[in-house]
Motif scaffolding. Sequence first.
Motif, PDB file in Angstrom:
ATOM      1  N   ASP A  44      -3.390  15.149   4.886  1.00  8.11           N
ATOM      2  CA  ASP A  44      -2.147  15.377   4.137  1.00  8.11           C
ATOM      3  C   ASP A  44      -1.302  13.970   3.669  1.00  8.11           C
ATOM      4  OD1 ASP A  44      -0.115  16.812   2.455  1.00  8.11           O
ATOM      5  OD2 ASP A  44       1.319  16.011   4.112  1.00  8.11           O
ATOM      6  N   ILE A  45      -1.170  13.337   4.914  1.00  9.30           N
ATOM      7  CA  ILE A  45      -0.569  11.980   4.964  1.00  9.30           C
ATOM      8  C   ILE A  45      -1.412  10.934   4.060  1.00  9.30           C
ATOM      9  CG2 ILE A  45       0.026   9.842   6.453  1.00  9.30           C
ATOM     10  CD1 ILE A  45       0.714  11.824   8.487  1.00  9.30           C
ATOM     11  N   VAL A  46      -2.691  10.843   4.299  1.00 11.49           N
ATOM     12  CA  VAL A  46      -3.659   9.824   3.522  1.00 11.49           C
ATOM     13  C   VAL A  46      -3.820  10.343   2.097  1.00 11.49           C
ATOM     14  CG1 VAL A  46      -5.844  10.936   4.290  1.00 11.49           C
ATOM     15  CG2 VAL A  46      -5.642   8.413   3.682  1.00 11.49           C
ATOM     16  N   ALA A  47      -3.755  11.555   1.871  1.00  9.19           N
ATOM     17  CA  ALA A  47      -3.950  11.945   0.467  1.00  9.19           C
ATOM     18  C   ALA A  47      -2.713  11.701  -0.272  1.00  9.19           C
ATOM     19  CB  ALA A  47      -4.175  13.402   0.379  1.00  9.19           C
ATOM     20  N   ARG A  48      -1.529  11.778   0.343  1.00 12.46           N
ATOM     21  CA  ARG A  48      -0.179  11.393  -0.348  1.00 12.46           C
ATOM     22  C   ARG A  48      -0.001  10.002  -0.522  1.00 12.46           C
ATOM     23  NH1 ARG A  48       3.967  12.485   1.584  1.00 12.46           N
ATOM     24  NH2 ARG A  48       3.487  13.387   3.850  1.00 12.46           N
ATOM     25  N   LEU A  49      -0.438   9.276   0.365  1.00 18.21           N
ATOM     26  CA  LEU A  49      -0.216   7.660   0.514  1.00 18.21           C
ATOM     27  C   LEU A  49      -1.147   7.146  -0.650  1.00 18.21           C
ATOM     28  CD1 LEU A  49       0.656   5.034   1.417  1.00 18.21           C
ATOM     29  CD2 LEU A  49      -1.293   5.043   3.151  1.00 18.21           C
ATOM     30  N   THR A  50      -2.488   7.512  -0.908  1.00 13.60           N
ATOM     31  CA  THR A  50      -3.579   7.167  -1.751  1.00 13.60           C
ATOM     32  C   THR A  50      -2.897   7.531  -3.116  1.00 13.60           C
ATOM     33  OG1 THR A  50      -4.962   8.721  -1.092  1.00 13.60           O
ATOM     34  CG2 THR A  50      -5.027   6.651  -0.020  1.00 13.60           C
ATOM     35  N   THR A  51      -2.546   8.738  -3.234  1.00 18.94           N
ATOM     36  CA  THR A  51      -2.283   9.435  -4.698  1.00 18.94           C
ATOM     37  C   THR A  51      -0.844   9.062  -5.016  1.00 18.94           C
ATOM     38  OG1 THR A  51      -3.405  11.369  -3.968  1.00 18.94           O
ATOM     39  CG2 THR A  51      -2.180  11.359  -5.834  1.00 18.94           C
ATOM     40  N   GLU A  52       0.301   9.026  -4.269  1.00 17.43           N
ATOM     41  CA  GLU A  52       1.602   8.713  -4.633  1.00 17.43           C
ATOM     42  C   GLU A  52       1.900   7.257  -4.904  1.00 17.43           C
ATOM     43  OE1 GLU A  52       3.648  12.860  -2.858  1.00 17.43           O
ATOM     44  OE2 GLU A  52       3.897  10.943  -2.009  1.00 17.43           O
ATOM     45  N   VAL A  53       1.242   6.447  -4.062  1.00 17.20           N
ATOM     46  CA  VAL A  53       1.343   5.138  -3.997  1.00 17.20           C
ATOM     47  C   VAL A  53       0.176   4.306  -4.681  1.00 17.20           C
ATOM     48  CG1 VAL A  53       1.786   2.850  -2.826  1.00 17.20           C
ATOM     49  CG2 VAL A  53       2.966   5.156  -2.178  1.00 17.20           C
ATOM     50  N   GLY A  54      -0.861   4.728  -4.019  1.00 19.10           N
ATOM     51  CA  GLY A  54      -2.207   4.006  -4.796  1.00 19.10           C
ATOM     52  C   GLY A  54      -2.459   3.005  -3.930  1.00 19.10           C
ATOM     53  N   PRO A  55      -3.198   1.851  -4.593  1.00 16.93           N
ATOM     54  CA  PRO A  55      -3.273   0.531  -4.217  1.00 16.93           C
ATOM     55  C   PRO A  55      -2.037  -0.239  -3.909  1.00 16.93           C
ATOM     56  CG  PRO A  55      -3.931   0.512  -6.429  1.00 16.93           C
ATOM     57  CD  PRO A  55      -3.622   2.036  -6.153  1.00 16.93           C
ATOM     58  N   ARG A  56      -2.041  -0.907  -2.572  1.00  9.98           N
ATOM     59  CA  ARG A  56      -0.794  -1.530  -2.273  1.00  9.98           C
ATOM     60  C   ARG A  56      -1.059  -2.922  -1.822  1.00  9.98           C
ATOM     61  NH1 ARG A  56      -2.986   2.718  -0.230  1.00  9.98           N
ATOM     62  NH2 ARG A  56      -3.862   2.759   1.908  1.00  9.98           N
ATOM     63  N   MET A  57      -1.440  -3.784  -2.700  1.00 12.81           N
ATOM     64  CA  MET A  57      -1.721  -5.059  -1.986  1.00 12.81           C
ATOM     65  C   MET A  57      -0.517  -6.027  -1.663  1.00 12.81           C
ATOM     66  SD  MET A  57      -4.233  -8.234  -3.569  1.00 12.81           S
ATOM     67  CE  MET A  57      -3.381  -8.761  -5.126  1.00 12.81           C
ATOM     68  N   ALA A  58      -0.355  -6.785  -0.685  1.00 11.46           N
ATOM     69  CA  ALA A  58       0.993  -7.482  -0.399  1.00 11.46           C
ATOM     70  C   ALA A  58       1.169  -8.410  -1.415  1.00 11.46           C
ATOM     71  CB  ALA A  58       0.600  -8.007   0.942  1.00 11.46           C
ATOM     72  N   GLY A  59       2.329  -8.546  -1.770  1.00  9.88           N
ATOM     73  CA  GLY A  59       2.788  -9.370  -2.912  1.00  9.88           C
ATOM     74  C   GLY A  59       2.914  -8.634  -4.264  1.00  9.88           C
ATOM     75  N   THR A  60       2.381  -7.415  -4.320  1.00  7.40           N
ATOM     76  CA  THR A  60       2.599  -6.582  -5.610  1.00  7.40           C
ATOM     77  C   THR A  60       3.704  -5.647  -5.369  1.00  7.40           C
ATOM     78  OG1 THR A  60       1.148  -4.757  -4.931  1.00  7.40           O
ATOM     79  CG2 THR A  60       0.058  -6.880  -5.817  1.00  7.40           C
ATOM     80  N   PRO A  61       4.559  -5.288  -6.202  1.00  6.48           N
ATOM     81  CA  PRO A  61       5.411  -4.223  -6.159  1.00  6.48           C
ATOM     82  C   PRO A  61       4.995  -2.898  -5.422  1.00  6.48           C
ATOM     83  CG  PRO A  61       5.489  -4.955  -8.531  1.00  6.48           C
ATOM     84  CD  PRO A  61       4.301  -5.496  -7.656  1.00  6.48           C
ATOM     85  N   LYS A  62       3.581  -2.665  -5.417  1.00  8.48           N
ATOM     86  CA  LYS A  62       3.077  -1.468  -4.939  1.00  8.48           C
ATOM     87  C   LYS A  62       3.196  -1.455  -3.407  1.00  8.48           C
ATOM     88  CE  LYS A  62       1.443   1.383  -6.714  1.00  8.48           C
ATOM     89  NZ  LYS A  62       2.023   2.838  -7.612  1.00  8.48           N
ATOM     90  N   ASP A  63       3.102  -2.771  -2.819  1.00 11.16           N
ATOM     91  CA  ASP A  63       3.505  -2.854  -1.412  1.00 11.16           C
ATOM     92  C   ASP A  63       4.720  -2.374  -0.864  1.00 11.16           C
ATOM     93  OD1 ASP A  63       2.660  -3.982   1.334  1.00 11.16           O
ATOM     94  OD2 ASP A  63       3.936  -5.484   0.731  1.00 11.16           O
ATOM     95  N   LEU A  64       5.703  -3.010  -1.716  1.00 10.36           N
ATOM     96  CA  LEU A  64       7.239  -2.596  -1.181  1.00 10.36           C
ATOM     97  C   LEU A  64       7.412  -1.023  -1.561  1.00 10.36           C
ATOM     98  CD1 LEU A  64       8.951  -5.731  -2.542  1.00 10.36           C
ATOM     99  CD2 LEU A  64       8.222  -5.016  -0.315  1.00 10.36           C
ATOM    100  N   GLU A  65       6.703  -0.524  -2.390  1.00 10.06           N
ATOM    101  CA  GLU A  65       6.631   0.911  -2.663  1.00 10.06           C
ATOM    102  C   GLU A  65       6.151   1.861  -1.347  1.00 10.06           C
ATOM    103  OE1 GLU A  65       4.757   4.187  -5.916  1.00 10.06           O
ATOM    104  OE2 GLU A  65       5.107   2.388  -6.661  1.00 10.06           O
ATOM    105  N   ALA A  66       5.108   0.982  -0.986  1.00  6.61           N
ATOM    106  CA  ALA A  66       4.294   1.699   0.111  1.00  6.61           C
ATOM    107  C   ALA A  66       5.344   1.654   1.485  1.00  6.61           C
ATOM    108  CB  ALA A  66       3.159   1.130   0.610  1.00  6.61           C
ATOM    109  N   VAL A  67       6.060   0.524   1.492  1.00  9.26           N
ATOM    110  CA  VAL A  67       6.946   0.431   2.710  1.00  9.26           C
ATOM    111  C   VAL A  67       8.019   1.407   2.531  1.00  9.26           C
ATOM    112  CG1 VAL A  67       8.874  -1.081   3.642  1.00  9.26           C
ATOM    113  CG2 VAL A  67       6.476  -1.923   2.888  1.00  9.26           C
ATOM    114  N   ASP A  68       8.657   1.707   1.474  1.00  5.79           N
ATOM    115  CA  ASP A  68       9.461   2.652   1.125  1.00  5.79           C
ATOM    116  C   ASP A  68       9.167   4.122   1.457  1.00  5.79           C
ATOM    117  OD1 ASP A  68      12.364   3.412   0.251  1.00  5.79           O
ATOM    118  OD2 ASP A  68      11.295   4.664  -1.392  1.00  5.79           O
TER     119      ASP A  68
END
Length: 460
Positions: A44-68
């Motif tokens: 459930d954790i990995v499914a939601r992380l990869t679905t709700e956030v997706g790729p999360r390269m440091a330096g992109t807004p998606k990284d900070l979204e992943a932190v939150d």
Amino acid sequence: MKKLLLAALVLSANVFAADTFDAQTIKVTEQLKEKSLNSELAYDIVARLTTEVGPRMAGTPKDLEAVDWAMKELQRLGFDKVWKEPAKFPAWLRYSESAEIILPSKQPIHITALGNSVSTPKDGTRAPIVIFETLEELEAAPENAAKGKIVFINYRMDRSLDGNSYGPAVQARNRGAVVASQKGAVAFMMRSVSTAKHRFAHTGGNHYKDGIKAIPAVALANPDADQIERLLQLGHKVEVNLNVQAESKGMGTSYNVIGEFTGTEKPNEYVLLGAHLDSWDLGTGALDDGAGVAIITAAAKHISELTKTKRSVRVVLFAAEEQGLWGAKAYVKKHQDELGNIVAAAESDFGADLIYAVESRVASNSLPTVRAIAKHLKDLGVKYDARNNAFGGPDLIPFKDSKVVPIFSLHQDGTDYFDYHHTADDTLDKIDPVKLNQNVAVYAVFAYLAAQSQTKMIGK
């Protein structure tokens, strides 16, 4: 004299005595295995992380979204403490990439820019290919051996259980562009760090050196590397046009996300379970390292649902690992004076296949405790590796220099890992929930027993 000798023998026996666990601890251990093997939490954790956030390269807004996202997830799961710590890193963004063979006949090829690559001109960089089988062969080549050309390193990874051919491939990825530039090349290209036959290019870190001209650096999908190799073997002059548009953005900031279940007797001492929260931008980072995030988080949660541990269990989701272990370096710097409080450290960062062995890197008088823990992992299919030279995982590299942190490798089957590593194909469907849960069970038992052990393990 006899009394002194007897006292010395008793002391020696105590130091090297096997660490034993009481009946209640063993009972909880068995409950922990059953709970972990039958839970849906990790998937459930990995499914939601990869679905709700997706790729999360440091330096992109998606990284900070992943932190939150991670902060909220650890709070939702009821960790006693949840916090984040900043980590600086060199930010880089990929905009576009393409390539084609121009001579002897036009045909597209599949590439991806390596991390930190500089851009080509807007119309690309066109030049003939010069091939080298290894980085060492390139290093030994005469000066100007690649003048005006695109260097192509054709090193092939072998498929293996432990991924032991990854190291030489990574050296080419890390330093190939620098050496190629020194030999006069206008660009650097390498066969993907991959064991796959799929037509996916594998990205990864590339690092330039001050004082040496930075040239574009790319990885080539394995079938296209085969194509270029065949053309060269047929005696053709091969000319390629590479087009990479990317940008270095200076120093960025991300965060290590940390959650802890606090121990009851020795709360300042803790087991550290690590994974990295960031990923590359091509896939959704399911295997690298969403699985690791899920494994260690679920393991800690399952322990907390059954009992309170004597020592604390701390989950650290490291930042900017892919750019060069920047989160791990920041953690070690911030916690330098308290690294001796870590009683065991392990990182899950090798996908989600089965764990088959446990190996330590500890002082010799801690080995009885290691063997006692390993005994309780046997029925999970995990054997004891007695080499006592554990790598531990990339983010634990900065911890090793302290010589006080006990490092553990929970060795996973990596036979297929490099088929998907750092590619667009690193997605959730590659994770087997049954194998994922075996990982959770192993990490949960390891962490629980390390937190409960009578003796405090130390590193070497």
